[in-house]
Every structure is written in C-alpha cells, then in structure tokens.
Design an enzyme around this catalytic site. Structure first.
Site, short mmCIF file in Angstrom:
data_model
loop_
_atom_site.label_atom_id
_atom_site.label_comp_id
_atom_site.label_asym_id
_atom_site.label_seq_id
_atom_site.Cartn_x
_atom_site.Cartn_y
_atom_site.Cartn_z
N ASN A 146 0.77 -1.34 0.07
CA ASN A 146 -0.08 0.22 -0.12
C ASN A 146 0.94 1.24 -0.07
OD1 ASN A 146 0.63 -0.69 2.67
ND2 ASN A 146 -1.08 0.51 3.51
N GLU A 153 0.48 5.30 0.52
CA GLU A 153 -0.57 6.23 0.70
C GLU A 153 -0.37 7.64 0.71
OE1 GLU A 153 -1.11 5.67 5.11
OE2 GLU A 153 -2.17 3.91 5.00
N GLU A 180 -2.91 -4.63 -3.11
CA GLU A 180 -3.32 -5.77 -4.14
C GLU A 180 -3.51 -4.99 -5.25
OE1 GLU A 180 -4.63 -4.87 -1.01
OE2 GLU A 180 -5.91 -6.34 -0.44
N1 THU Z 1 -5.27 -1.71 2.58
C1 THU Z 1 -4.69 -2.32 1.70
O1 THU Z 1 -3.59 -2.13 1.29
N2 THU Z 1 -5.36 -3.35 1.22
C2 THU Z 1 -6.68 -3.87 1.53
O2 THU Z 1 -7.29 -4.54 0.83
C3 THU Z 1 -7.09 -2.95 2.60
C4 THU Z 1 -6.65 -1.78 2.98
C5 THU Z 1 -4.44 -0.45 2.94
C6 THU Z 1 -4.86 1.03 2.56
C7 THU Z 1 -4.62 1.85 3.62
O3 THU Z 1 -3.17 2.45 3.32
C8 THU Z 1 -4.38 0.85 4.64
O4 THU Z 1 -4.51 -0.23 4.32
C9 THU Z 1 -5.49 1.38 5.72
O5 THU Z 1 -6.68 1.32 5.32
#
Ligand code: THU
Length: 138
Positions: free
Chosen positions: A42, A44, A55
C-alpha cells in the site's frame, strides 16, 4: 494448494509499505500462471483518497509488465487475524485476474484460501457493459 511461499512473499512486500497515516502495512504477492511472482504494497498519500492498496499495486504492476494470466494473490498485514481485500480490490482482482485463489494470511504466516467469486458474488464486469457499448468510437 500450498501457498506458503506466496504468503512469505506478501509479507516481505509489506516491508515496503508507505503508510505514515494509517500505520497499517499491507503487502500482496500475485502469482502468474507461469510461476512469476509480482509484489505490491500500500502507498498512502496526504490526500487520503489517493492511497492505493497493496493488491491493486501488484495487479497494476503486473498488467503494466504484460502479465495477464494469474492463479493466486496473497495478502499480508501485521494483524493476528486473516486480512481480506477491501471491496475496491475485490472488484479489481476479479476484473483483471478472474476467479483466482485469494490467500488471506495472518501475521504468524497461517493462511486460508478463498475463491475471488466468493468474495465478490454477482460481480459487475465487462459483460454488463455490452448493451450500451458503442460499436465505433465517435
Ligand atoms: N489497504 C490495503 O492495502 N489493502 C486492503 O485490501 C485494505 C486496506 C491499505 C489501504 C490503507 O493504506 C491502509 O490499508 C488502511 O486502510
């Protein structure tokens, strides 16, 4: 199917997570039908809505490298419970990878496997667009 290695790769990918706002690290590892593994984390943004999940990072990386055939995706976080993909990622997994195995892992490396269609019943996909799709672009 033994997804131990894929789960480890997802956990390794998590180390690259850029998550200064949520502090929720996520890693994903996508397995192609010819055995290649493409990872993602992820990433941000201070404008929160621009954040991308692990994903989708993995899937978009893979497609941008010419990969179109997949068998599984593993997802890892730092939680003691199995981490499932969010709704947006379920849609993108099904769209780009079809009914693959989705491997939900726990921090201790244990995992369970779900089929993508079971995580996204009655999906919206390209077939739903056929009736309105124009034959020729204007
Ligand atoms: N997040 C993911 O990377 N995958 C998911 O399926 C759920 C959420 C991340 C997004 C964000 O950076 C953090 O988790 C909190 O929501």
């Amino acid at each position: 199917m033994d997804y131990t290695h894929l789960a480890v790769q997802a956990s390794e990918a998590k180390k690259h997570s850029h998550s200064p706002y949520s502090r929720f690290r996520v890693g994903a590892a996508l397995l192609t039908t010819d055995g290649r593994i493409i990872t993602g984390c992820n990433v941000e943004n201070s404008s929160y809505g621009l954040t991308i999940c692990a994903e989708r990072t993995a899937l978009f990386k893979a497609v941008s490298e010419g990969e179109h055939s997949f068998t599984a995706i593993a997802i890892a976080s730092d939680e003691d419970s199995f981490t499932p993909p969010c709704g947006a990622c379920r849609q993108v997994i099904y769209e780009l990878a079809g009914n693959i195995d989705v491997v939900l892992t726990k921090k201790n490396g244990r995992y369970i496997t779900k089929k993508a269609i079971d995580l996204l019943p009655h999906p919206f996909d390209g077939k739903n667009l056929k009736k309105t799709r124009r034959k020729k672009p204007r």
